[in-house]
Design a protein around this motif. Structure first.
Motif, PDB file in Angstrom:
ATOM      1  N   UNK A  87     -21.664  32.721  19.277  1.00  0.00           N
ATOM      2  CA  UNK A  87     -20.782  32.872  20.439  1.00  0.00           C
ATOM      3  C   UNK A  87     -19.381  33.332  20.039  1.00  0.00           C
ATOM      4  N   UNK A  88     -19.180  33.545  18.753  1.00  0.00           N
ATOM      5  CA  UNK A  88     -17.908  34.065  18.288  1.00  0.00           C
ATOM      6  C   UNK A  88     -16.904  33.031  17.824  1.00  0.00           C
ATOM      7  N   UNK A  89     -17.343  31.780  17.668  1.00  0.00           N
ATOM      8  CA  UNK A  89     -16.442  30.730  17.204  1.00  0.00           C
ATOM      9  C   UNK A  89     -16.401  30.699  15.674  1.00  0.00           C
ATOM     10  N   UNK A  90     -15.245  30.315  15.129  1.00  0.00           N
ATOM     11  CA  UNK A  90     -15.140  30.001  13.701  1.00  0.00           C
ATOM     12  C   UNK A  90     -15.365  28.498  13.581  1.00  0.00           C
ATOM     13  N   UNK A  91     -16.394  28.098  12.858  1.00  0.00           N
ATOM     14  CA  UNK A  91     -16.863  26.713  12.873  1.00  0.00           C
ATOM     15  C   UNK A  91     -16.624  26.047  11.523  1.00  0.00           C
ATOM     16  N   UNK A  92     -16.059  24.832  11.576  1.00  0.00           N
ATOM     17  CA  UNK A  92     -15.846  24.052  10.362  1.00  0.00           C
ATOM     18  C   UNK A  92     -16.190  22.595  10.637  1.00  0.00           C
ATOM     19  N   UNK A  93     -16.719  21.935   9.612  1.00  0.00           N
ATOM     20  CA  UNK A  93     -17.154  20.553   9.755  1.00  0.00           C
ATOM     21  C   UNK A  93     -16.140  19.554   9.256  1.00  0.00           C
ATOM     22  N   UNK A  94     -16.169  18.348   9.858  1.00  0.00           N
ATOM     23  CA  UNK A  94     -15.318  17.227   9.442  1.00  0.00           C
ATOM     24  C   UNK A  94     -13.847  17.617   9.406  1.00  0.00           C
ATOM     25  N   UNK A  95     -13.329  17.979  10.562  1.00  0.00           N
ATOM     26  CA  UNK A  95     -11.918  18.339  10.701  1.00  0.00           C
ATOM     27  C   UNK A  95     -11.214  17.233  11.482  1.00  0.00           C
TER      28      UNK A  95
END
Length: 230
Positions: free
Chosen positions: A20-28
């Protein structure tokens, strides 16, 4: 497939959001997943089951995010499970999104978005919390952390920069200016002076070298870095 863990939900949800065009990062900043697209911030909380603790976490995230999802495995009864109706109804009441993650025999996760979140208008946004999440998200070079993981070291933006400084020091001695000139972060001087993790040793001639714990850190985080920092 073996018993699911929260971290198993992370890859399919991450992939879905990236499409969907998101920049995704975990545990923020305690968010299992933080996804940013332009100025929009989406948070996803992952759980092995639909619990009251999950809803507590999600409602707290509404104070900072533009939209919040909860993501859980699809119940064993599939879409015939009588609880699904109640889950949907409760999420609508709370203006939360609801994601079911189903797994094939080969263990591949498939995402089904049952409900999209509504803007939580009754809640006043906490500008400080929102800014902290966005700054931490922007400060990382990549998605080194897996959302939903517990009991494992988290690579924060500050720690990532400190590791970069350690990597640039290598086995030698260097001044602050030399480290920065070699590609160190803007806060190189502060990082070396503060020495929060004890990774550096200051010499009498004002140069710095790696301490034993600094060398250990480079080894400990090698699997997370994989050359992406430099």
């Amino acid at each position: 497939m073996e018993k699911l863990l929260e971290k198993d939900l992370y890859p399919p949800v991450k992939t879905y959001l990236e499409t969907l065009g998101y920049e995704v990062k975990g545990e923020v900043k305690d968010c299992d997943i933080a996804a940013v697209r332009d100025e929009e911030l989406i948070v996803v909380e992952l759980k092995r089951g639909f619990t009251i603790d999950l809803l507590y976490q999600a409602v707290r995230r509404q104070m900072a995010a533009d939209g919040v999802y909860v993501a859980v495995p699809l119940p064993k009864g599939g879409y015939r499970d009588p609880r699904l109706h109640d889950m949907r109804r409760l999420c609508r009441r709370l203006e939360l999104g609801l994601i079911f993650v189903g797994f094939t025999g080969g263990g591949k996760g498939q995402v089904d978005v049952a409900i999209h979140p509504a803007e939580a208008r009754p809640l006043r946004k906490n500008a400080g919390k929102r800014l902290a999440i966005l700054q931490e998200h922007a400060g990382r070079t990549g998605s080194h952390n897996t959302g939903g993981v517990t009991g494992r070291k988290i690579l924060t933006a500050y720690k990532e920069q400190a590791l970069l400084v350690a990597k640039l020091l290598g086995e030698g001695y260097a001044t602050t200016a030399a480290v920065k000139a070699a590609g160190g972060p803007a806060k190189t001087s502060e990082i070396l002076r503060r020495n929060y993790y004890g990774w550096y040793t200051r010499q009498e001639d004002r140069t710095f070298s790696l301490s034993a714990s600094g060398r250990d850190a480079l080894t400990a985080y090698a699997d997370l870095l994989e050359g992406e920092i430099i």
